[in-house]
Design an enzyme around this catalytic site. Structure first.
Site, PDB file in Angstrom:
ATOM      1  N   GLY A  12       0.791  -1.303   0.103  1.00  0.00           N
ATOM      2  CA  GLY A  12       0.151  -0.119   0.096  1.00  0.00           C
ATOM      3  C   GLY A  12       0.910   1.310   0.111  1.00  0.00           C
ATOM      4  N   ALA A  14       1.788   3.253  -2.458  1.00  0.00           N
ATOM      5  CA  ALA A  14       1.683   4.275  -3.570  1.00  0.00           C
ATOM      6  C   ALA A  14       1.023   5.431  -3.139  1.00  0.00           C
ATOM      7  CB  ALA A  14       0.776   3.939  -4.677  1.00  0.00           C
ATOM      8  N   ASN A  91       0.987  -2.807   5.098  1.00  0.00           N
ATOM      9  CA  ASN A  91       0.248  -1.421   5.353  1.00  0.00           C
ATOM     10  C   ASN A  91      -1.104  -1.521   4.536  1.00  0.00           C
ATOM     11  OD1 ASN A  91       0.060   1.460   5.916  1.00  0.00           O
ATOM     12  ND2 ASN A  91       0.497   1.424   3.756  1.00  0.00           N
ATOM     13  N   TYR A 151     -14.278  -3.475  10.039  1.00  0.00           N
ATOM     14  CA  TYR A 151     -13.080  -2.677   9.962  1.00  0.00           C
ATOM     15  C   TYR A 151     -12.201  -3.252  11.526  1.00  0.00           C
ATOM     16  CZ  TYR A 151      -9.352   0.839   9.360  1.00  0.00           C
ATOM     17  OH  TYR A 151      -8.317   1.353   9.442  1.00  0.00           O
ATOM     18  N   LYS A 155      -8.872  -5.079  12.403  1.00  0.00           N
ATOM     19  CA  LYS A 155      -7.804  -4.506  12.838  1.00  0.00           C
ATOM     20  C   LYS A 155      -7.601  -5.181  14.178  1.00  0.00           C
ATOM     21  CE  LYS A 155      -6.881  -1.782   9.632  1.00  0.00           C
ATOM     22  NZ  LYS A 155      -5.528  -1.747   8.772  1.00  0.00           N
TER      23      LYS A 155
HETATM   24  N1  LIG Z   1      -6.377   7.087   7.527  1.00  0.00           N
HETATM   25  C1  LIG Z   1      -6.749   6.670   8.308  1.00  0.00           C
HETATM   26  O1  LIG Z   1      -7.524   7.438   9.263  1.00  0.00           O
HETATM   27  C2  LIG Z   1      -6.187   5.461   8.967  1.00  0.00           C
HETATM   28  C3  LIG Z   1      -6.160   5.224  10.465  1.00  0.00           C
HETATM   29  C4  LIG Z   1      -5.414   3.998  11.000  1.00  0.00           C
HETATM   30  C5  LIG Z   1      -5.097   2.899  10.284  1.00  0.00           C
HETATM   31  N2  LIG Z   1      -5.100   3.312   8.943  1.00  0.00           N
HETATM   32  C6  LIG Z   1      -4.606   2.049   8.060  1.00  0.00           C
HETATM   33  O2  LIG Z   1      -3.540   2.396   7.362  1.00  0.00           O
HETATM   34  C7  LIG Z   1      -3.363   1.637   6.191  1.00  0.00           C
HETATM   35  C8  LIG Z   1      -3.216   2.670   4.863  1.00  0.00           C
HETATM   36  O3  LIG Z   1      -4.348   3.502   4.639  1.00  0.00           O
HETATM   37  P1  LIG Z   1      -4.200   4.858   4.189  1.00  0.00           P
HETATM   38  O4  LIG Z   1      -5.082   5.792   5.418  1.00  0.00           O
HETATM   39  O5  LIG Z   1      -2.772   5.308   3.995  1.00  0.00           O
HETATM   40  O6  LIG Z   1      -5.242   4.722   2.833  1.00  0.00           O
HETATM   41  P2  LIG Z   1      -4.991   5.294   1.305  1.00  0.00           P
HETATM   42  O7  LIG Z   1      -6.355   4.763   0.833  1.00  0.00           O
HETATM   43  O8  LIG Z   1      -4.215   6.473   1.258  1.00  0.00           O
HETATM   44  O9  LIG Z   1      -3.833   4.282   0.694  1.00  0.00           O
HETATM   45  C9  LIG Z   1      -4.147   2.976   0.883  1.00  0.00           C
HETATM   46  C10 LIG Z   1      -2.916   2.210  -0.022  1.00  0.00           C
HETATM   47  O10 LIG Z   1      -3.178   0.856  -0.121  1.00  0.00           O
HETATM   48  C11 LIG Z   1      -3.270   0.297  -1.552  1.00  0.00           C
HETATM   49  N3  LIG Z   1      -4.345  -0.800  -1.654  1.00  0.00           N
HETATM   50  C12 LIG Z   1      -5.419  -0.920  -1.190  1.00  0.00           C
HETATM   51  N4  LIG Z   1      -6.018  -2.223  -1.476  1.00  0.00           N
HETATM   52  C13 LIG Z   1      -4.903  -2.924  -1.978  1.00  0.00           C
HETATM   53  C14 LIG Z   1      -4.493  -4.108  -2.201  1.00  0.00           C
HETATM   54  N5  LIG Z   1      -5.553  -5.086  -2.106  1.00  0.00           N
HETATM   55  N6  LIG Z   1      -3.250  -4.402  -2.632  1.00  0.00           N
HETATM   56  C15 LIG Z   1      -2.332  -3.758  -2.643  1.00  0.00           C
HETATM   57  N7  LIG Z   1      -2.550  -2.196  -2.201  1.00  0.00           N
HETATM   58  C16 LIG Z   1      -3.657  -2.007  -1.999  1.00  0.00           C
HETATM   59  C17 LIG Z   1      -4.304   1.569  -2.234  1.00  0.00           C
HETATM   60  O11 LIG Z   1      -3.839   1.363  -3.699  1.00  0.00           O
HETATM   61  C18 LIG Z   1      -3.380   2.723  -1.709  1.00  0.00           C
HETATM   62  O12 LIG Z   1      -2.330   3.104  -2.282  1.00  0.00           O
HETATM   63  C19 LIG Z   1      -4.561   0.776   5.910  1.00  0.00           C
HETATM   64  O13 LIG Z   1      -4.238  -0.608   6.534  1.00  0.00           O
HETATM   65  C20 LIG Z   1      -5.489   1.330   6.931  1.00  0.00           C
HETATM   66  O14 LIG Z   1      -6.510   0.665   7.425  1.00  0.00           O
HETATM   67  C21 LIG Z   1      -5.644   4.207   8.230  1.00  0.00           C
HETATM   68  C1  LIG Z   2     -16.827   8.183  13.570  1.00  0.00           C
HETATM   69  C2  LIG Z   2     -16.528   8.112  11.824  1.00  0.00           C
HETATM   70  C3  LIG Z   2     -15.725   7.051  11.757  1.00  0.00           C
HETATM   71  C4  LIG Z   2     -15.384   6.839  10.284  1.00  0.00           C
HETATM   72  C5  LIG Z   2     -14.036   6.080  10.115  1.00  0.00           C
HETATM   73  C6  LIG Z   2     -14.059   4.911  10.852  1.00  0.00           C
HETATM   74  C7  LIG Z   2     -12.916   4.239  11.089  1.00  0.00           C
HETATM   75  C8  LIG Z   2     -11.775   4.770  10.705  1.00  0.00           C
HETATM   76  C9  LIG Z   2     -10.703   3.998  11.424  1.00  0.00           C
HETATM   77  C10 LIG Z   2      -9.193   4.650  11.335  1.00  0.00           C
HETATM   78  O1  LIG Z   2      -8.306   3.501  11.384  1.00  0.00           O
HETATM   79  C11 LIG Z   2      -9.054   5.123  12.815  1.00  0.00           C
HETATM   80  C12 LIG Z   2      -9.429   4.531  13.790  1.00  0.00           C
HETATM   81  C13 LIG Z   2      -9.856   5.033  15.101  1.00  0.00           C
HETATM   82  C14 LIG Z   2      -9.669   6.304  15.782  1.00  0.00           C
HETATM   83  C15 LIG Z   2     -10.023   6.039  17.009  1.00  0.00           C
HETATM   84  C16 LIG Z   2      -9.989   7.096  18.120  1.00  0.00           C
HETATM   85  C17 LIG Z   2      -9.825   8.692  17.733  1.00  0.00           C
HETATM   86  C18 LIG Z   2      -8.900   9.007  19.064  1.00  0.00           C
HETATM   87  C19 LIG Z   2      -8.746  10.642  18.861  1.00  0.00           C
HETATM   88  C20 LIG Z   2      -7.453  10.981  19.164  1.00  0.00           C
HETATM   89  O2  LIG Z   2      -6.591  11.122  18.314  1.00  0.00           O
HETATM   90  O3  LIG Z   2      -7.315  11.596  20.276  1.00  0.00           O
END
Ligand SMILES: NC(=O)c1ccc[n+]([C@@H]2O[C@H](COP(=O)([O-])OP(=O)(O)OC[C@H]3O[C@@H](n4cnc5c(N)ncnc54)[C@H](O)[C@@H]3O)[C@@H](O)[C@H]2O)c1
Ligand SMILES: CCCCC/C=C\C=C\[C@H](O)C/C=C\C/C=C\CCCC(=O)O
Length: 254
Positions: A12, A14, A91, A151, A155
């Site tokens: 992930g 890119a 990731n 989700y 996780k």
């Molecule tokens: N953005 C948030 O708030 C947040 C918070 C906590 C955890 N995460 C986690 O962080 C990780 C990255 O998410 P992000 O926020 O950078 O999202 P993003 O959408 O910006 O990037 C995700 C990347 O993963 C790639 N991807 C998706 N499915 C894929 C697959 N099947 N095979 C290969 N590549 C794939 C996409 O092409 C993209 O480049 C995820 O695991 C997400 O669950 C995100």
């Molecule tokens: C309520 C809107 C939810 C939409 C997005 C749902 C899930 C997102 C998941 C991400 O991976 C982040 C997950 C959890 C964040 C949890 C707590 C926030 C704590 C606040 C802080 O940073 O202090």
């Protein structure tokens, strides 16, 4: 772990958090194989990275983490090009409660699949040099998010897998550390239009997103760097909040 010359694989990679992890590893002297299913974004990023860090330090490989065949080919290409794998940042992920089976397939099964296939190159039991695996989980891997039950389940699975593998790796002498990074909300495309992807739970989207500061991807990458470089960290879940980071604590019964 000193990073100069180490070889990393980031899935992930890119965009979003994966891109930031890739950049911080490059800034610290690693060679990085960027795996992502999005070929256009991967190629665009490669153009930027090659100019900044040199052509010989990066490799983009189109790879869907749902495909064992594509992962095997990408890991083999990484080993053939760079000479091994020392670091895996597992990731790739999506957030879509409407396509929840696919989400489990990518976020949990994909992470397990990439970890197992990487161990074939990294584990000392398989002739590898050992190393470190950091799985991207979420605060949703520690505390339930009502609007995102699957989700949350995936996780929690990533955190459980990471912690169990850390113990197994120590007992079986793989020479590989396993840690999870658990960010709060991060400013990436994953959160754009999120309300449309929560399905029957969308009315629960009361948006703490409007009330808290979203993390910058660089804050998550800094925390990942800590888990990669600090050789004492194994089986940890490092939470990253808008006001700082903290290691999760868990009950112990065994
Ligand atoms: N953005 C948030 O708030 C947040 C918070 C906590 C955890 N995460 C986690 O962080 C990780 C990255 O998410 P992000 O926020 O950078 O999202 P993003 O959408 O910006 O990037 C995700 C990347 O993963 C790639 N991807 C998706 N499915 C894929 C697959 N099947 N095979 C290969 N590549 C794939 C996409 O092409 C993209 O480049 C995820 O695991 C997400 O669950 C995100
Ligand atoms: C309520 C809107 C939810 C939409 C997005 C749902 C899930 C997102 C998941 C991400 O991976 C982040 C997950 C959890 C964040 C949890 C707590 C926030 C704590 C606040 C802080 O940073 O202090």
């Amino acid at each position: 772990m000193a990073l100069y010359g180490k070889i990393a694989v980031v899935t992930g990679a890119a965009m979003g958090i994966g891109r930031a992890i890739t950049e911080i590893l490059l800034q610290n002297g690693c060679k990085v194989a960027l795996l992502d299913m999005n070929e256009a974004a991967g190629n665009d990023l490669m153009e930027v990275l090659e100019k900044l860090y040199g052509e010989e330090r990066t490799l983009f490989l189109q790879c869907n983490v749902e495909s064992e065949e594509q992962i095997k080919a990408a890991l083999q290409k990484t080993v053939d090009t760079f000479g091994g794998i020392d670091i895996l940042c597992n990731n790739a992920g999506i957030l879509n409660e409407l396509t929840w089976e696919k989400m489990v397939s990518i976020n949990l099964i994909g992470a397990i699949r990439v970890a197992y296939l990487t161990l074939e190159h990294m584990s000392k039991l398989n002739g590898g040099q050992g190393g470190v695996i950091v799985n991207t989980a979420s605060i949703a891997g520690i505390e339930p998010i009502a609007s995102s039950p699957v989700y949350t389940a995936a996780k929690h699975g990533v955190v459980g897998f990471t912690r169990a593998m850390a113990t197994a790796s120590t007992a079986l002498e793989y020479g590989v550390r396993f840690n999870a990074i658990c960010p709060s909300f991060v400013e990436t495309t994953l959160l754009i239009g999120i309300g449309d992807r929560l399905g029957q739970f969308s009315e629960l989207d009361k948006s703490p997103l409007d009330k808290i500061r979203l993390l910058d991807v660089s804050e998550v990458a800094e925390a990942v760097l800590e888990l990669v470089t600090d050789g004492t960290k194994n089986g940890e879940a490092l939470m990253v909040f808008s006001d700082g980071k903290e290691y999760a604590t868990f009950p112990s019964f065994i």
